[in-house]
Design an enzyme around this catalytic site. Sequence first.
Site, short mmCIF file in Angstrom:
data_model
loop_
_atom_site.label_atom_id
_atom_site.label_comp_id
_atom_site.label_asym_id
_atom_site.label_seq_id
_atom_site.Cartn_x
_atom_site.Cartn_y
_atom_site.Cartn_z
N HIS A 142 0.99 -0.76 0.03
CA HIS A 142 0.21 0.19 0.53
C HIS A 142 1.15 1.26 0.04
O HIS A 142 2.44 1.21 0.43
CB HIS A 142 -1.27 -0.83 0.82
CG HIS A 142 -2.34 -0.57 1.03
ND1 HIS A 142 -3.37 -1.17 1.75
CD2 HIS A 142 -2.22 -1.71 0.04
CE1 HIS A 142 -3.72 -1.56 1.54
NE2 HIS A 142 -3.77 -2.30 -0.25
N GLU A 160 1.81 3.21 2.31
CA GLU A 160 1.79 3.64 3.10
C GLU A 160 3.28 2.59 3.31
O GLU A 160 4.76 3.20 3.80
CB GLU A 160 1.39 3.85 4.63
CG GLU A 160 -0.44 4.86 4.57
CD GLU A 160 -0.54 4.45 3.83
OE1 GLU A 160 -0.87 3.85 2.70
OE2 GLU A 160 -2.27 4.79 3.84
N SER A 198 -7.10 8.48 3.81
CA SER A 198 -7.00 7.73 4.93
C SER A 198 -6.36 6.33 5.24
O SER A 198 -6.70 5.28 4.91
CB SER A 198 -8.66 7.66 6.17
OG SER A 198 -8.52 6.63 6.78
N CYS A 240 -5.56 2.68 5.37
CA CYS A 240 -6.20 1.39 5.86
C CYS A 240 -5.98 0.73 7.30
O CYS A 240 -5.26 0.77 8.06
CB CYS A 240 -6.47 0.01 5.06
SG CYS A 240 -4.87 -0.50 4.99
N CYS A 295 -2.14 -0.47 6.52
CA CYS A 295 -0.86 0.97 7.26
C CYS A 295 -1.55 1.30 8.31
O CYS A 295 -0.95 1.77 9.39
CB CYS A 295 -1.32 1.74 6.26
SG CYS A 295 -1.50 0.69 4.75
#
Lengths: 141, 141
Positions: free
Chosen positions: A48, A50, A73, A75, A78
């Site tokens: 992802h 992040e 935002s 998940c 992360c």
Amino acid sequence: MLATAVAEARQGLAEGGIPIGAALFTTGGELLGSGHNRRVQDGDPSLHAETAAFRNAGRRRHYRDTIMVTTLSPCWYCSGLVRQFNIPKVIIGEATTFHGGHDWLAENGVTIEIADDQTCVKLMTDFISTNPTLWHEDIGE
Amino acid sequence: MLATAVAEARQGLAEGGIPIGAALFTTGGELLGSGHNRRVQDGDPSLHAETAAFRNAGRRRHYRDTIMVTTLSPCWYCSGLVRQFNIPKVIIGEATTFHGGHDWLAENGVTIEIADDQTCVKLMTDFISTNPTLWHEDIGE
């Protein structure tokens, strides 16, 4: 700092990927690493935005002096990264198109700032409307 | 299934790394992917055992028919992975040397089985006693 994450998201989109970007900075504003979602590009579901930024920052003894900046935002995956490594602050481009674990992070002492950035909202709104199956795959829904 | 995760942990140790291994199986027992912590080997802090196994399993549309098997209680990062992707069951070798987010997963409907396997305990006890700084780096403490 959000501009760096947005540039990563745009790069991901240009590569045919999911347009989410992130960057890890020191609290003093030094860029440690940035990255974007790589599910499509690398066939890698573990990266992802992040986690890609975290990986690209390399090994660190601790993260107490860092800020995670992300276009969307985070998940649960992360958010768990942020909590485990005691990253004290997260700056979020938008939490309108997806509401991840940032409330949980705030409850656990992480400073959360939501920019409500319309560029970030449009990136995801456009992407989700044209690629709903890919988006749902990326968040396990 | 735990034997696959233990073999990964031993391989990590033989490579000079942190001896934590994991594997993702279908509920029918088919191995989808396995892996071990790669912080030392790749200089990659994002690859804990569970995330390495998840990566090695490749892209999947959903995880509702999978089981994550890990030698050690999953940290918040790896627990977040399990929750986000709705992996319904986690088998844990041991939760004695480290207590991660498995209670939180159980509260959120994930089936948790702790084997209390003494091979897993010894792997981590020996490793932590000789490499405390590396271990603390891996869990952000």
